[in-house]
Each structure stands twice: as structure tokens, then as C-alpha cells.
Enzyme design. Structure first.
Site, PDB file in Angstrom:
ATOM      1  N   GLU A 129       0.855  -1.188   0.000  1.00 10.55           N
ATOM      2  CA  GLU A 129       0.000   0.000   0.000  1.00 10.55           C
ATOM      3  C   GLU A 129       0.886   1.230   0.000  1.00 10.55           C
ATOM      4  O   GLU A 129       2.076   1.151   0.266  1.00 10.55           O
ATOM      5  CB  GLU A 129      -0.828   0.050   1.292  1.00 10.55           C
ATOM      6  CG  GLU A 129      -1.840  -1.035   1.433  1.00 10.55           C
ATOM      7  CD  GLU A 129      -2.056  -1.353   2.902  1.00 10.55           C
ATOM      8  OE1 GLU A 129      -2.188  -0.421   3.711  1.00 10.55           O
ATOM      9  OE2 GLU A 129      -2.059  -2.542   3.221  1.00 10.55           O
ATOM     10  N   LYS A 131       2.388   4.588   1.591  1.00  8.17           N
ATOM     11  CA  LYS A 131       2.619   5.046   2.952  1.00  8.17           C
ATOM     12  C   LYS A 131       2.205   6.516   3.011  1.00  8.17           C
ATOM     13  O   LYS A 131       2.911   7.398   2.522  1.00  8.17           O
ATOM     14  CB  LYS A 131       4.094   4.880   3.349  1.00  8.17           C
ATOM     15  CG  LYS A 131       4.306   5.258   4.795  1.00  8.17           C
ATOM     16  CD  LYS A 131       5.627   4.803   5.325  1.00  8.17           C
ATOM     17  CE  LYS A 131       5.719   4.967   6.836  1.00  8.17           C
ATOM     18  NZ  LYS A 131       5.426   6.294   7.325  1.00  8.17           N
ATOM     19  N   ASP A 133       1.387  10.179   4.309  1.00  6.56           N
ATOM     20  CA  ASP A 133       2.087  11.050   5.248  1.00  6.56           C
ATOM     21  C   ASP A 133       1.075  11.903   5.996  1.00  6.56           C
ATOM     22  O   ASP A 133       0.882  13.080   5.702  1.00  6.56           O
ATOM     23  CB  ASP A 133       3.081  11.925   4.480  1.00  6.56           C
ATOM     24  CG  ASP A 133       4.116  12.524   5.402  1.00  6.56           C
ATOM     25  OD1 ASP A 133       4.140  12.140   6.585  1.00  6.56           O
ATOM     26  OD2 ASP A 133       4.884  13.383   4.950  1.00  6.56           O
ATOM     27  N   TYR A 262      -5.979   1.439   6.575  1.00  9.28           N
ATOM     28  CA  TYR A 262      -4.946   0.485   6.164  1.00  9.28           C
ATOM     29  C   TYR A 262      -4.913  -0.779   7.013  1.00  9.28           C
ATOM     30  O   TYR A 262      -4.106  -1.660   6.755  1.00  9.28           O
ATOM     31  CB  TYR A 262      -3.559   1.129   6.082  1.00  9.28           C
ATOM     32  CG  TYR A 262      -3.106   1.881   7.322  1.00  9.28           C
ATOM     33  CD1 TYR A 262      -2.890   1.242   8.526  1.00  9.28           C
ATOM     34  CD2 TYR A 262      -2.872   3.254   7.253  1.00  9.28           C
ATOM     35  CE1 TYR A 262      -2.461   1.934   9.636  1.00  9.28           C
ATOM     36  CE2 TYR A 262      -2.438   3.961   8.362  1.00  9.28           C
ATOM     37  CZ  TYR A 262      -2.239   3.294   9.562  1.00  9.28           C
ATOM     38  OH  TYR A 262      -1.816   3.976  10.660  1.00  9.28           O
ATOM     39  N   LYS A 326       3.548  -5.402   3.405  1.00  6.30           N
ATOM     40  CA  LYS A 326       3.129  -6.257   4.518  1.00  6.30           C
ATOM     41  C   LYS A 326       3.107  -7.706   4.070  1.00  6.30           C
ATOM     42  O   LYS A 326       2.746  -8.000   2.930  1.00  6.30           O
ATOM     43  CB  LYS A 326       1.721  -5.851   4.978  1.00  6.30           C
ATOM     44  CG  LYS A 326       1.667  -4.417   5.485  1.00  6.30           C
ATOM     45  CD  LYS A 326       0.253  -3.940   5.709  1.00  6.30           C
ATOM     46  CE  LYS A 326       0.287  -2.462   6.107  1.00  6.30           C
ATOM     47  NZ  LYS A 326      -1.026  -1.841   6.138  1.00  6.30           N
ATOM     48  N   LYS A 350      10.808   3.219   1.972  1.00  4.94           N
ATOM     49  CA  LYS A 350      10.727   4.672   1.760  1.00  4.94           C
ATOM     50  C   LYS A 350      11.210   5.099   0.372  1.00  4.94           C
ATOM     51  O   LYS A 350      12.176   4.548  -0.146  1.00  4.94           O
ATOM     52  CB  LYS A 350      11.591   5.386   2.807  1.00  4.94           C
ATOM     53  CG  LYS A 350      11.094   5.265   4.232  1.00  4.94           C
ATOM     54  CD  LYS A 350       9.894   6.157   4.422  1.00  4.94           C
ATOM     55  CE  LYS A 350       9.625   6.544   5.842  1.00  4.94           C
ATOM     56  NZ  LYS A 350      10.499   7.497   6.444  1.00  4.94           N
ATOM     57  N   CYS A 444      44.693  31.632  -6.607  1.00  2.00           N
ATOM     58  CA  CYS A 444      43.860  30.800  -7.476  1.00  2.00           C
ATOM     59  C   CYS A 444      44.321  29.342  -7.356  1.00  2.00           C
ATOM     60  O   CYS A 444      45.510  29.055  -7.493  1.00  2.00           O
ATOM     61  CB  CYS A 444      43.976  31.269  -8.920  1.00  2.00           C
ATOM     62  SG  CYS A 444      43.204  30.126 -10.060  1.00  2.00           S
ATOM     63  N   CYS A 447      45.879  28.312 -11.121  1.00  2.00           N
ATOM     64  CA  CYS A 447      47.103  28.880 -11.688  1.00  2.00           C
ATOM     65  C   CYS A 447      47.980  29.569 -10.646  1.00  2.00           C
ATOM     66  O   CYS A 447      49.090  29.982 -10.947  1.00  2.00           O
ATOM     67  CB  CYS A 447      46.760  29.846 -12.808  1.00  2.00           C
ATOM     68  SG  CYS A 447      45.941  31.320 -12.217  1.00  2.00           S
ATOM     69  N   CYS A 462      39.976  35.188  -9.932  1.00  2.00           N
ATOM     70  CA  CYS A 462      41.392  34.980 -10.247  1.00  2.00           C
ATOM     71  C   CYS A 462      41.813  36.126 -11.167  1.00  2.00           C
ATOM     72  O   CYS A 462      41.096  36.465 -12.104  1.00  2.00           O
ATOM     73  CB  CYS A 462      41.568  33.632 -10.956  1.00  2.00           C
ATOM     74  SG  CYS A 462      43.182  33.444 -11.702  1.00  2.00           S
ATOM     75  N   CYS A 467      42.741  31.986 -17.091  1.00  8.68           N
ATOM     76  CA  CYS A 467      42.876  30.808 -16.232  1.00  8.68           C
ATOM     77  C   CYS A 467      41.882  29.680 -16.535  1.00  8.68           C
ATOM     78  O   CYS A 467      42.271  28.549 -16.747  1.00  8.68           O
ATOM     79  CB  CYS A 467      42.765  31.249 -14.780  1.00  8.68           C
ATOM     80  SG  CYS A 467      42.864  29.916 -13.617  1.00  8.68           S
TER      81      CYS A 467
HETATM   82  S1  IVH Z   1       0.459  -0.146   8.724  1.00  7.71           S
HETATM   83  C1  IVH Z   1       2.226  -2.178  12.256  1.00  7.71           C
HETATM   84  N1  IVH Z   1      -0.016   1.022   6.441  1.00  7.71           N
HETATM   85  O1  IVH Z   1       3.090   4.791   9.029  1.00  7.71           O
HETATM   86  C2  IVH Z   1       2.184  -0.911  11.589  1.00  7.71           C
HETATM   87  N2  IVH Z   1       0.868   2.307   8.216  1.00  7.71           N
HETATM   88  O2  IVH Z   1       5.462   3.964  11.183  1.00  7.71           O
HETATM   89  C3  IVH Z   1       0.825  -0.461  11.303  1.00  7.71           C
HETATM   90  N3  IVH Z   1       1.192   4.669   7.639  1.00  7.71           N
HETATM   91  O3  IVH Z   1       2.129   5.841  12.028  1.00  7.71           O
HETATM   92  C4  IVH Z   1       0.787   0.554  10.295  1.00  7.71           C
HETATM   93  N4  IVH Z   1       0.445   4.551   5.588  1.00  7.71           N
HETATM   94  O4  IVH Z   1       0.241   5.935  10.436  1.00  7.71           O
HETATM   95  C5  IVH Z   1       0.439   1.158   7.705  1.00  7.71           C
HETATM   96  N5  IVH Z   1      -0.530   1.936   4.388  1.00  7.71           N
HETATM   97  C6  IVH Z   1      -0.078   2.077   5.627  1.00  7.71           C
HETATM   98  C7  IVH Z   1       0.359   3.319   6.121  1.00  7.71           C
HETATM   99  C8  IVH Z   1       0.846   3.388   7.432  1.00  7.71           C
HETATM  100  C9  IVH Z   1       0.925   5.343   6.523  1.00  7.71           C
HETATM  101  C10 IVH Z   1       1.786   5.256   8.862  1.00  7.71           C
HETATM  102  C11 IVH Z   1       1.074   4.896  10.119  1.00  7.71           C
HETATM  103  C12 IVH Z   1       2.144   4.771  11.161  1.00  7.71           C
HETATM  104  C13 IVH Z   1       3.397   4.839  10.380  1.00  7.71           C
HETATM  105  C14 IVH Z   1       4.236   3.642  10.682  1.00  7.71           C
END
Ligand code: IVH
Length: 712
Positions: A129, A131, A133, A262, A326, A350, A444, A447, A462, A467
Site C-alpha cells: 500500500e 505510505k 504522510d 490500512y 506487509k 521509503k 587561485c 594557476c 582569479c 585561467c
Molecule cells: S500499517 C504495524 N499502512 O506509518 C504498523 N501504516 O510507522 C501499522 N502509515 O504511524 C501501520 N500509511 O500511520 C500502515 N498503508 C499504511 C500506512 C501506514 C501510513 C503510517 C502509520 C504509522 C506509520 C508507521
């Protein structure tokens, strides 16, 4: 580094990380980016792995961050909200898989073969999935009604932010109840269906996901705030955090957050088989699951998905900093267990961070086209924005002063998109007292001429106007056909490398790496690789070309060839050439029959200039070696010791090849015909030189005759 220094560095890193973590998680403030913070964490993690004796219980690598704010009610999480371990490369992922493989996972083949026919075969597969932010949230539904929502806090105890979460439209206030048929069609077995419906209708459902602000809302809000003269939000994540962790739900409503699921917190109680089923359930209950996910059979498929996502990253509606990978087989999760802050069954893979921390090792001054001196920072190489950066421009002395930069500093560098890397901050807290001030240059570096500060400007220059051009010519001469003959390294590319701060002298060509070249314009992966290879194959060079390449005044190709034979250099070490020449007096050099007093003086002086000697040492250090040609039976060649002039157009071979061949056979090339000329090779449309040869009675060879003779 000795152990004490390491320990000190670890302590500094811990303090710095804790400071920024506190700002980020508790105060919702951010002084440095996630990428830069990750970079510090990564350095700490690596040092701790190498020196486990310095790992302490309070190290940021050992715990889930975040603290409970006083202003909200506390909520205990069951199960705890864990963190994820980070991977920064495919190798990290491979290592992770290896670690998983050490557990007896083959006992956990998929029981349920109805959902996917793949199951009876595969033990270890993955679900990927994005990640997100944003902020982790845990939602509780009792008898299908949303009763409580909480932040992660320290993972065990969070803050009750139910009212604020209720303003998020994508969080349903009550769950949709799927019908049995629908669940059957989706592949759930009767047991699972019973457990799920019971939990939804009579019991408790725990939903885990991320609350976030989309990029669009972030932009709209900031435009609005600008009009109202309000302080803008720093980034979407801050916008989301500020919205959820404040006490007035009206503000939350204005921020228009989103929520993506998630995980199902109580998946174990529902006896689910796969993580994929968790997301399926979330959707059936009317929760939002972002569509960009993928089932992957192996890590190669994971890698493909990861790369696609990284490319799409900019276009996604929300900020995303990686892919969460996962283990799909839920039965494996308790087997793999938890280590420290996170589970073994998942990884946050990441994306290349746009900011990273590294150390400034040195500052070198580069001379530009107009003679302007630009400081370039030499760095401990660091991966940022997907490439390895080892040099960074520091622009000028004012910029150095503005940043408060010193040699030895730990700094944050940024490389966003294709923009050239830059230093954005000095982490003063990381100083250990050994840092050195950066001084403006007096001479320089190329040179040795005087340097002056241009009146009214920040730049230094210089005083020798030629140069830069001279240096460029010198560098391009080294790579040219008659010298090293490095393919793909013509004057234009040489200038590009100089401008990028990658090459200052001829020895620098040999320390270029693909990572240095890839970020440059027109240097797609392939040509970067080709150039590095082309340079590498020319590391071994014959003495004549080497001498010629040095660009000693008055020493042309012919003199270089002559010298290479005269100088008794036997080893492949450059230092031996140096030792041989340095022993020769001016008179010795003048005694060489083909070397006049001007050439002799030039050679004599060149080898007494410290800068040149350092250059020879650097070439040797960078792996350049002298090759000694086996001369074979060239003494029997008709061209041995003879002077040859080439004229007209040759059709069977290039003029350079013809010259090379004659030299190989012990002959010399001259450009003008005189009484001393032994042969004139005349191609088609030969003009005045042919006439002169006839006039002087010099032997003229047709191309055909010449080809026949060099073959013989
Ligand atoms: S699974 C066992 N899936 O990432 C971990 N986390 O350091 C359960 N996060 O604070 C999290 N997208 O908020 C999971 N698709 C995703 C995620 C996700 C963002 C964040 C989550 C957590 C941090 C993990």
C-alpha cells in the site's frame, strides 16, 4: 573514528533526533524534514548496529515516538499501534525477507484457497500500500456506531479526538452492514462471515488508518489564509495535525481532512487469512481504502510497484513517502512477532528522500569562465533524491556565512526533482569542536595567481583572465585522441564536468562515478555507465601518450614519443617517471638529440613545480598506470627510425590510424617535407607537400604501397 568519538557522535545524534521528534510529534512543529530526520536516524541505527555496546534503552531507535498531550482524554489502544521499520533500498528489502525466512513459516500455508488459487503454493507473499504522510488514527465502532477516535500517542496510549474526527466526511458515523452473499462472493468463509457480522452488529470493530489533508485542500486553504493575512500551513501533514489536535471541532471541519484505512485492528478475532481481506472488509463496511494497492507474489513484484508509485508520487492527491509492504498471510504475523518498536511482518519501503544529512569534509574553490571562484563543498557521499551526492555548490562566501558553515559540520542537503543539490541547514548541535572556519582563497587554486574580491560583489576572482580557458584546454587535451583518447569525453563534456564541480584536474576523471554523472543533463543512466567504463579502460596508458597528455609546453606528440623511448622508465608506476626525469639536469635534457634548449627547459621546469608533482601523485593514487609497449621486431620494419609525412586523403584508414601504425613500427611523423623526410605517403588530392617531395627527390608512397608495407 575511535570508540570515544563514536560514542560522542551517537549521543549527539540521539539528542538531535529527540529534539526534532519532540517538535514533530508533540508540538506539531517541524524544523527539519522527515527525510533529514530519517537520515540522522539511519546514521544512528547503523552506528548502533556496528557498536551494539552503545545502544541504550532510551535511544530513538528503541521506541515508538510521540507523547500524550495533556489537553485530551487518554485512550488505551488495544492492540497497540506499532511503528514500522524503514527500508531505503531493495537490498534492505531482500535482507528483511531473509530475516523472515529464518522462521518456520512453511508450516503456515494458506488454509483458505477460495479467495485466490495461488494460496496452497505460496507461503510468503506480500501486500503493498502507499505510505500516507498523515496521522495514524484508531477508530472504535461499537454495534456499528462510531464511538471513539484516538491519535497514536506513544502507541499504547493516545488522545481522544472523537469530536474532531467526526468532522471528517470519509469517516462513517455508522458502519454499513454487508450482506452474507456479498461476503461469500468476496471469498470469506462461513466462520469469518459469522464473526464479522457479529462484531459489526453486536460487538466492536477497531479500524486503523491515516487522517490526512490532500494537496488540493492544502493549497486552497493556504490561498485563503494568505488573503485573510493568516499564517500559512507549513505542509499538509502539519495542516492535518493542527486540525485534529486542537479543541475546537469547527477548525477541524474547515480543514476538510480525509481518512484512509490500512488495517483492521481486530483482524485476529475475525480469524482472517490475509491482510488483503482486511482492506476488503473496510470497503464493505463503507470506509475509504485508497485504490493504489497491490498484491505481490515476490519482492521483484514489490520493487516494480514501488518504482511505479515513486514515479506517480507527484501526481497523487496526497503526500506519500513510500510503500508499506506487509506479509499478506496473517497467520504468519504472530509467528514473526514484534521487535522493539515495530513488527517483523511489515516494512516501510521509503522513497528517495529529498533531504538528507551528511558531513562537509572540505571546501574547494572552482574557477569559472570569467575567473570567478566558486566554493564547492566536498561531502561524505549521501543518497538524496534518488542519487548519490558527493559535491555541492556553496555559491559564495556570503552564502557560507549566511549558513554559518564550517568544515566538519553535519549539514542537511536537499535535492528535489532535478534541481541541483544545495545545503539548507547546519545542525549546530552536532558540532564537536573540531570544525574549521572556511576562509576566502588568497591564491587561485588552478594557476596560483592572486585573487581579488570584485568591488561591490560577493564573488572573488582569479586575476589571470585566461585561467579557466587554459584549464579547460588542459583537461580536454588530456582526454583527446592523441593523448588518453577517451571516448565520449570531448571538450563539451569536459566543460560540463568542470561546471558541475566534478573535475578540477586530470586526475579527477578517474574518480568519477556513475552516481556523480547521472544527475547531469543528457546523462541518462546508459551514458553515465559508458563514460565511467570508457575512462576505466584507459587507466592503463603508454608512456608517450602519458607524457603528451600532461600538456608540458613545447612537448608535442613527436617529442613525447621520442622522450618515452629515451627516458629509461621501466616500471608502470608514475612515480618512476617522476624519479627518472627529476634526476636529469638541464644539460642532460639538452643532450637528447631531438630536444632543443626550449623544450628541455620546459620539461625541466614542469617537473620542478610542486603542483605538477602533486598531480602526478594524484594520478597514481587514482589508479593510472603506465603501459610499456612490447616493441617486437619493429627494428626490421622499413619505417624504423624513418621520418614520414602524410598528405592528401587516405581512404583505407584514418590519418590517426596511419600515424599510429608508423609509430608502432618505430617511425616518426613530421608535418612538413624537408630533406630529412624519408617518405611521403600521398593520398588522393595531395597538393603542395607532394610537389615538394618530388622536388627534393623524397620517396613518395601511394596509399596502396603504404598499406602493403605496414602489413608486411
Ligand atoms: S500499517 C504495524 N499502512 O506509518 C504498523 N501504516 O510507522 C501499522 N502509515 O504511524 C501501520 N500509511 O500511520 C500502515 N498503508 C499504511 C500506512 C501506514 C501510513 C503510517 C502509520 C504509522 C506509520 C508507521
Amino acid at each position: 573514528m575511535d570508540k570515544n568519538t563514536i560514542k560522542q557522535r551517537i549521543e549527539k545524534l540521539k539528542a538531535e533526533i529527540n529534539h526534532h521528534r519532540y517538535l514533530y510529534h508533540v508540538e506539531d512543529k517541524q524544523e527539519i524534514s522527515e527525510g533529514a530526520l530519517d537520515s540522522l536516524k539511519n546514521e544512528l541505527f547503523k552506528l548502533e548496529q556496528e557498536y551494539p555496546e552503545f545502544v541504550t534503552a532510551d535511544s530513538p531507535t528503541q521506541r515508538v515516538e510521540g507523547r500524550v498531550l495533556e489537553k485530551f482524554e487518554k485512550v488505551a489502544h488495544e492492540p497497540a499501534l506499532l511503528s514500522l521499520f524503514d527500508a531505503f533500498s531493495f537490498q534492505d528489502m531482500v535482507d528483511w525477507e531473509k530475516r523472515i525466512g529464518k522462521f518456520s513459516i512453511s508450516d503456515f500455508r494458506f488454509a483458505n484457497s477460495k479467495i485466490e488459487n495461488r494460496k496452497s503454493e505460496i507461503v510468503l507473499d506480500y501486500f503493498c500500500e502507499l505510505k500516507f504522510d498523515g496521522l495514524a488514527m484508531s477508530l472504535i465502532y461499537e454495534k456499528g456506531i462510531f464511538v471513539q477516535g484516538a491519535t497514536r500517542g506513544d502507541g499504547k496510549v493516545g488522545e481522544d479526538v472523537t469530536n474532531n474526527l467526526k468532522t471528517i466526511e470519509s469517516i462513517p458515523l455508522n458502519l454499513r452492514i454487508p450482506d452474507k452473499l456479498e461476503l461469500e462472493k468476496s471469498g470469506f468463509n462461513q466462520g469469518q462471515i459469522g464473526l464479522l457480522l457479529d462484531a459489526v452488529q453486536n460487538g466492536k470493530m477497531v479500524i486503523r488508518g491515516e487522517a490526512l489533508m490532500t494537496k488540493k485542500v492544502f493549497q486552497e486553504l493556504n490561498e485563503k489564509y494568505a488573503k485573510e493575512g493568516k499564517k500559512p500551513l507549513a505542509n499538509p501533514r502539519n495542516g492535518a495535525a493542527g486540525s485534529i489536535r486542537q479543541l475546537d471541532p469547527k477548525i477541524s471541519a474547515e480543514r476538510r481532512l480525509d481518512f484512509y484505512v490500512y488495517a483492521i485492528g481486530n483482524a485476529e478475532e475475525l480469524n482472517l487469512d490475509t491482510h488483503e481481506q482486511e482492506l476488503l472488509i473496510a470497503k464493505l463496511l463503507g470506509l475509504k481504502v485508497y485504490a493504489d494497492y497491490k498484491y505481490c507474489r515476490n519482492l521483484d513484484e514489490v520493487q516494480k510497484f514501488y518504482e511505479q508509485c515513486e514515479k506517480r508520487r507527484e501526481k497523487l492527491p496526497m503526500e506519500v513517502d513510500g510503500v508499506v509492504v506487509k506479509v499478506n498471510n496473517l497467520k504468519l504475523w504472530p509467528v514473526l512477532g514484534i521487535v522493539g518498536k515495530g513488527p517483523r511482518y511489515a516494512m516501510a519501503y521509503k522513497f528517495a528522500a529529498e533531504e538528507a544529512t551528511t558531513k562537509l569534509l572540505d571546501v574547494v574553490w572552482q574557477v569559472g569562465r570569467t575567473g570567478t571562484l566558486t566554493p564547492t563543498g566536498v561531502l561524505t557521499p549521501v543518497r538524496v533524491g534518488g542519487v548519490t551526492v558527493s559535491n555541492v555548490t556553496l555559491h559564495n562566501m556570503d552564502e557560507i556565512q549566511r549558513l554559518g558553515l564550517k568544515i566538519g559540520d553535519t549539514i542537511i542537503i536537499e535535492r528535489a526533482g532535478d534541481v541541483i543539490p544545495k545545503v539548507i541547514k547546519v545542525l549546530e548541535g552536532m558540532r564537536d569542536g573540531n570544525e574549521k572556519t572556511i576562509d576566502a582563497p588568497e591564491k587561485c587554486p588552478i594557476c596560483g595567481s592572486k585573487v581579488e574580491r570584485i568591488a561591490g560583489e560577493v564573488a572573488y576572482r582569479c586575476t589571470d583572465k585566461e585561467c579557466y580557458a587554459v584549464n579547460l584546454r588542459r583537461l580536454a587535451h588530456w582526454t583527446s585522441k592523441g593523448a588518453m583518447d577517451i571516448e565520449g569525453l570531448g571538450p563539451k563534456v569536459v566543460e560540463q564536468l568542470v561546471k558541475a564541480g566534478l573535475v578540477r584536474d586530470i586526475a579527477d576523471f578517474y574518480s568519477l562515478r556513475e552516481e556523480d554523472l547521472k544527475p547531469l543533463e543528457r546523462f541518462a543512466e546508459k551514458s553515465a555507465e559508458n563514460l565511467v567504463k570508457a575512462i576505466a579502460v584507459k587507466r592503463e596508458v603508454d608512456l608517450a601518450r602519458f607524457i603528451y597528455g600532461l600538456g608540458i609546453r613545447h612537448v608535442g606528440e613527436e617529442s613525447a614519443i621520442y622522450l618515452s623511448k629515451k627516458l629509461e622508465v621501466r616500471s608502470e608506476k608514475i612515480i618512476d617517471l617522476k624519479n627518472v626525469v627529476i634526476k636529469l639536469s638541464l644539460a642532460d635534457l639538452e643532450e637528447f638529440e631531438d630536444v632543443g634548449p626550449i623544450v628541455a627547459k620546459s620539461i625541466f621546469d614542469w617537473f620542478r613545480d610542486e603542483k605538477n608533482i602533486n598531480l602526478l601523485d594524484k594520478l597514481e593514487k587514482n589508479g593510472v598506470v603506465i603501459r610499456h609497449q612490447v616493441t617486437g621486431n619493429m627494428q626490421h620494419s622499413i619505417f624504423f627510425g624513418k621520418t614520414v609525412v602524410l598528405t592528401g586523403t587516405l581512404s583505407g584508414l584514418t590519418r590517426d590510424d596511419a600515424k599510429a601504425k608508423i609509430r608502432e613500427l618505430g617511425g616518426k611523423i613530421a608535418s612538413a617535407v624537408s630533406k630529412k623526410t624519408d617518405f611521403v605517403v600521398a593520398g588522393s588530392e595531395a597538393g603542395s607537400k607532394l610537389e615538394k617531395a618530388n622536388e627534393l627527390g623524397v620517396k613518395v608512397l601511394s596509399e596502396e604501397e603504404f598499406l602493403g608495407m605496414i602489413k608486411a
